[in-house]
Design a protein around this motif. Sequence first.
Motif, PDB file in Angstrom:
ATOM      1  N   GLY A  46       0.817  -1.203   0.000  1.00  0.00           N
ATOM      2  CA  GLY A  46       0.000   0.000   0.000  1.00  0.00           C
ATOM      3  C   GLY A  46       0.856   1.260   0.000  1.00  0.00           C
ATOM      4  N   TRP A  47       1.954   1.249   0.764  1.00  0.00           N
ATOM      5  CA  TRP A  47       2.872   2.389   0.803  1.00  0.00           C
ATOM      6  C   TRP A  47       3.495   2.586  -0.577  1.00  0.00           C
ATOM      7  CZ3 TRP A  47       3.657   6.427   3.687  1.00  0.00           C
ATOM      8  CH2 TRP A  47       4.807   7.189   3.469  1.00  0.00           C
ATOM      9  N   GLU A  48       3.952   1.500  -1.180  1.00  0.00           N
ATOM     10  CA  GLU A  48       4.566   1.597  -2.505  1.00  0.00           C
ATOM     11  C   GLU A  48       3.573   2.155  -3.525  1.00  0.00           C
ATOM     12  OE1 GLU A  48       7.814  -2.036  -2.279  1.00  0.00           O
ATOM     13  OE2 GLU A  48       5.718  -2.512  -2.732  1.00  0.00           O
ATOM     14  N   ALA A  49       2.335   1.717  -3.456  1.00  0.00           N
ATOM     15  CA  ALA A  49       1.312   2.220  -4.386  1.00  0.00           C
ATOM     16  C   ALA A  49       1.069   3.708  -4.145  1.00  0.00           C
ATOM     17  CB  ALA A  49       0.015   1.428  -4.226  1.00  0.00           C
ATOM     18  N   GLN A  50       0.942   4.100  -2.894  1.00  0.00           N
ATOM     19  CA  GLN A  50       0.711   5.509  -2.548  1.00  0.00           C
ATOM     20  C   GLN A  50       1.832   6.399  -3.076  1.00  0.00           C
ATOM     21  OE1 GLN A  50      -1.746   7.215  -0.905  1.00  0.00           O
ATOM     22  NE2 GLN A  50      -0.599   9.125  -0.861  1.00  0.00           N
ATOM     23  N   ARG A  51       3.054   5.920  -2.962  1.00  0.00           N
ATOM     24  CA  ARG A  51       4.225   6.719  -3.323  1.00  0.00           C
ATOM     25  C   ARG A  51       4.669   6.515  -4.773  1.00  0.00           C
ATOM     26  NH1 ARG A  51       6.353  10.727  -1.291  1.00  0.00           N
ATOM     27  NH2 ARG A  51       8.468   9.965  -1.081  1.00  0.00           N
ATOM     28  N   GLY A  52       4.005   5.614  -5.505  1.00  0.00           N
ATOM     29  CA  GLY A  52       4.370   5.371  -6.897  1.00  0.00           C
ATOM     30  C   GLY A  52       5.678   4.622  -7.052  1.00  0.00           C
ATOM     31  N   ILE A  53       5.982   3.776  -6.077  1.00  0.00           N
ATOM     32  CA  ILE A  53       7.208   2.979  -6.115  1.00  0.00           C
ATOM     33  C   ILE A  53       6.904   1.672  -6.825  1.00  0.00           C
ATOM     34  CG2 ILE A  53       8.961   1.806  -4.721  1.00  0.00           C
ATOM     35  CD1 ILE A  53       8.398   3.898  -2.514  1.00  0.00           C
ATOM     36  N   ALA A  58      13.498  -2.562  -4.614  1.00  0.00           N
ATOM     37  CA  ALA A  58      13.603  -3.392  -3.416  1.00  0.00           C
ATOM     38  C   ALA A  58      13.056  -2.645  -2.199  1.00  0.00           C
ATOM     39  CB  ALA A  58      15.066  -3.764  -3.165  1.00  0.00           C
ATOM     40  N   TRP A  59      12.485  -3.387  -1.259  1.00  0.00           N
ATOM     41  CA  TRP A  59      12.058  -2.741  -0.017  1.00  0.00           C
ATOM     42  C   TRP A  59      13.276  -2.469   0.863  1.00  0.00           C
ATOM     43  CZ3 TRP A  59       7.842  -0.222   1.291  1.00  0.00           C
ATOM     44  CH2 TRP A  59       7.742   0.213   2.620  1.00  0.00           C
ATOM     45  N   TRP A  60      14.146  -3.447   1.006  1.00  0.00           N
ATOM     46  CA  TRP A  60      15.323  -3.316   1.872  1.00  0.00           C
ATOM     47  C   TRP A  60      16.570  -3.048   1.040  1.00  0.00           C
ATOM     48  CZ3 TRP A  60      13.747  -2.720   6.567  1.00  0.00           C
ATOM     49  CH2 TRP A  60      12.635  -3.402   7.033  1.00  0.00           C
ATOM     50  N   ALA A  69      16.835   5.003  -2.012  1.00  0.00           N
ATOM     51  CA  ALA A  69      16.145   4.579  -3.235  1.00  0.00           C
ATOM     52  C   ALA A  69      15.268   3.350  -3.000  1.00  0.00           C
ATOM     53  CB  ALA A  69      17.162   4.293  -4.335  1.00  0.00           C
ATOM     54  N   THR A  70      15.164   2.873  -1.765  1.00  0.00           N
ATOM     55  CA  THR A  70      14.373   1.681  -1.456  1.00  0.00           C
ATOM     56  C   THR A  70      13.043   2.059  -0.815  1.00  0.00           C
ATOM     57  OG1 THR A  70      15.242   1.418   0.791  1.00  0.00           O
ATOM     58  CG2 THR A  70      16.506   0.378  -1.009  1.00  0.00           C
ATOM     59  N   GLY A  71      12.143   1.098  -0.743  1.00  0.00           N
ATOM     60  CA  GLY A  71      10.881   1.335  -0.061  1.00  0.00           C
ATOM     61  C   GLY A  71      11.076   1.630   1.414  1.00  0.00           C
ATOM     62  N   ALA A  72      11.956   0.865   2.069  1.00  0.00           N
ATOM     63  CA  ALA A  72      12.203   1.066   3.497  1.00  0.00           C
ATOM     64  C   ALA A  72      12.793   2.447   3.767  1.00  0.00           C
ATOM     65  CB  ALA A  72      13.140  -0.020   4.022  1.00  0.00           C
ATOM     66  N   GLY A  73      13.713   2.869   2.928  1.00  0.00           N
ATOM     67  CA  GLY A  73      14.309   4.190   3.102  1.00  0.00           C
ATOM     68  C   GLY A  73      13.314   5.301   2.854  1.00  0.00           C
ATOM     69  N   ASP A  74      12.459   5.112   1.863  1.00  0.00           N
ATOM     70  CA  ASP A  74      11.421   6.094   1.579  1.00  0.00           C
ATOM     71  C   ASP A  74      10.463   6.201   2.762  1.00  0.00           C
ATOM     72  OD1 ASP A  74       9.946   7.858  -0.412  1.00  0.00           O
ATOM     73  OD2 ASP A  74       8.401   6.372   0.072  1.00  0.00           O
ATOM     74  N   PHE A  75      10.036   5.061   3.298  1.00  0.00           N
ATOM     75  CA  PHE A  75       9.154   5.055   4.460  1.00  0.00           C
ATOM     76  C   PHE A  75       9.832   5.771   5.630  1.00  0.00           C
ATOM     77  CE2 PHE A  75       7.370   3.261   8.335  1.00  0.00           C
ATOM     78  CZ  PHE A  75       6.006   3.314   8.085  1.00  0.00           C
ATOM     79  N   ALA A  76      11.106   5.471   5.875  1.00  0.00           N
ATOM     80  CA  ALA A  76      11.838   6.086   6.985  1.00  0.00           C
ATOM     81  C   ALA A  76      12.009   7.590   6.784  1.00  0.00           C
ATOM     82  CB  ALA A  76      13.191   5.410   7.159  1.00  0.00           C
ATOM     83  N   GLU A  77      12.240   8.026   5.551  1.00  0.00           N
ATOM     84  CA  GLU A  77      12.365   9.456   5.280  1.00  0.00           C
ATOM     85  C   GLU A  77      11.047  10.177   5.516  1.00  0.00           C
ATOM     86  OE1 GLU A  77      15.093  11.771   4.168  1.00  0.00           O
ATOM     87  OE2 GLU A  77      15.748  10.167   5.515  1.00  0.00           O
ATOM     88  N   SER A  88      12.378  15.280   2.960  1.00  0.00           N
ATOM     89  CA  SER A  88      12.710  13.920   2.552  1.00  0.00           C
ATOM     90  C   SER A  88      13.901  13.931   1.606  1.00  0.00           C
ATOM     91  CB  SER A  88      11.520  13.261   1.850  1.00  0.00           C
ATOM     92  OG  SER A  88      11.887  12.010   1.311  1.00  0.00           O
ATOM     93  N   ARG A  89      14.819  13.017   1.850  1.00  0.00           N
ATOM     94  CA  ARG A  89      15.948  12.813   0.945  1.00  0.00           C
ATOM     95  C   ARG A  89      15.746  11.564   0.088  1.00  0.00           C
ATOM     96  NH1 ARG A  89      21.073  12.617   4.343  1.00  0.00           N
ATOM     97  NH2 ARG A  89      19.750  11.271   5.571  1.00  0.00           N
ATOM     98  N   SER A  90      14.561  10.994   0.137  1.00  0.00           N
ATOM     99  CA  SER A  90      14.238   9.823  -0.660  1.00  0.00           C
ATOM    100  C   SER A  90      14.306  10.171  -2.143  1.00  0.00           C
ATOM    101  CB  SER A  90      12.826   9.337  -0.317  1.00  0.00           C
ATOM    102  OG  SER A  90      12.395   8.353  -1.242  1.00  0.00           O
ATOM    103  N   THR A  91      14.743   9.222  -2.940  1.00  0.00           N
ATOM    104  CA  THR A  91      14.749   9.433  -4.384  1.00  0.00           C
ATOM    105  C   THR A  91      13.326   9.445  -4.946  1.00  0.00           C
ATOM    106  OG1 THR A  91      15.006   7.076  -4.866  1.00  0.00           O
ATOM    107  CG2 THR A  91      17.024   8.370  -4.662  1.00  0.00           C
ATOM    108  N   HIS A  92      12.352   9.097  -4.120  1.00  0.00           N
ATOM    109  CA  HIS A  92      10.958   9.083  -4.547  1.00  0.00           C
ATOM    110  C   HIS A  92      10.259  10.409  -4.248  1.00  0.00           C
ATOM    111  CE1 HIS A  92      11.590   4.902  -5.410  1.00  0.00           C
ATOM    112  NE2 HIS A  92      12.065   4.752  -4.202  1.00  0.00           N
ATOM    113  N   GLY A  93      10.993  11.392  -3.778  1.00  0.00           N
ATOM    114  CA  GLY A  93      10.467  12.740  -3.639  1.00  0.00           C
ATOM    115  C   GLY A  93       9.938  13.098  -2.268  1.00  0.00           C
TER     116      GLY A  93
END
Length: 109
Positions: A46-53, A58-60, A69-77, A88-93
């Motif tokens: 659900g998080w990946e879908a919300q964020r367009g990942i 990879a999650w980890w 650049a990962t799902g886990a890092g995006d969630f943590a950011e 956020s410093r995530s590559t997903h914005g």
Amino acid sequence: LTFVDRRVIEVHITAADSRSTIARVIAHEMGHAVDITMNNTGSRRGWEAQRGIGDAVAWWPASYTSDFATGAGDFAECFASWTVGSASRSTHGACSAADLELLASIAGG
């Protein structure tokens, strides 16, 4: 670093680190702790879908590599953005209000 298997977080700081940097880093690592304890496969998807990942991301991260650049890092950011207001410093914005609302529901409030 968050060591998932040992349930340990290590934060290395120097005298040059600002309070805001230290707060951001600790909040990011706490985001990993929340991910490990509160997330499951369904909520991560659900998080990946919300964020367009996409599914190819990879999650980890690989051991001792950046996780931005990962799902886990995006969630943590986004967790850091939610708790201490850091960008956020995530590559997903940047994390939108809707992203933070989903994160709050996963984190329990």
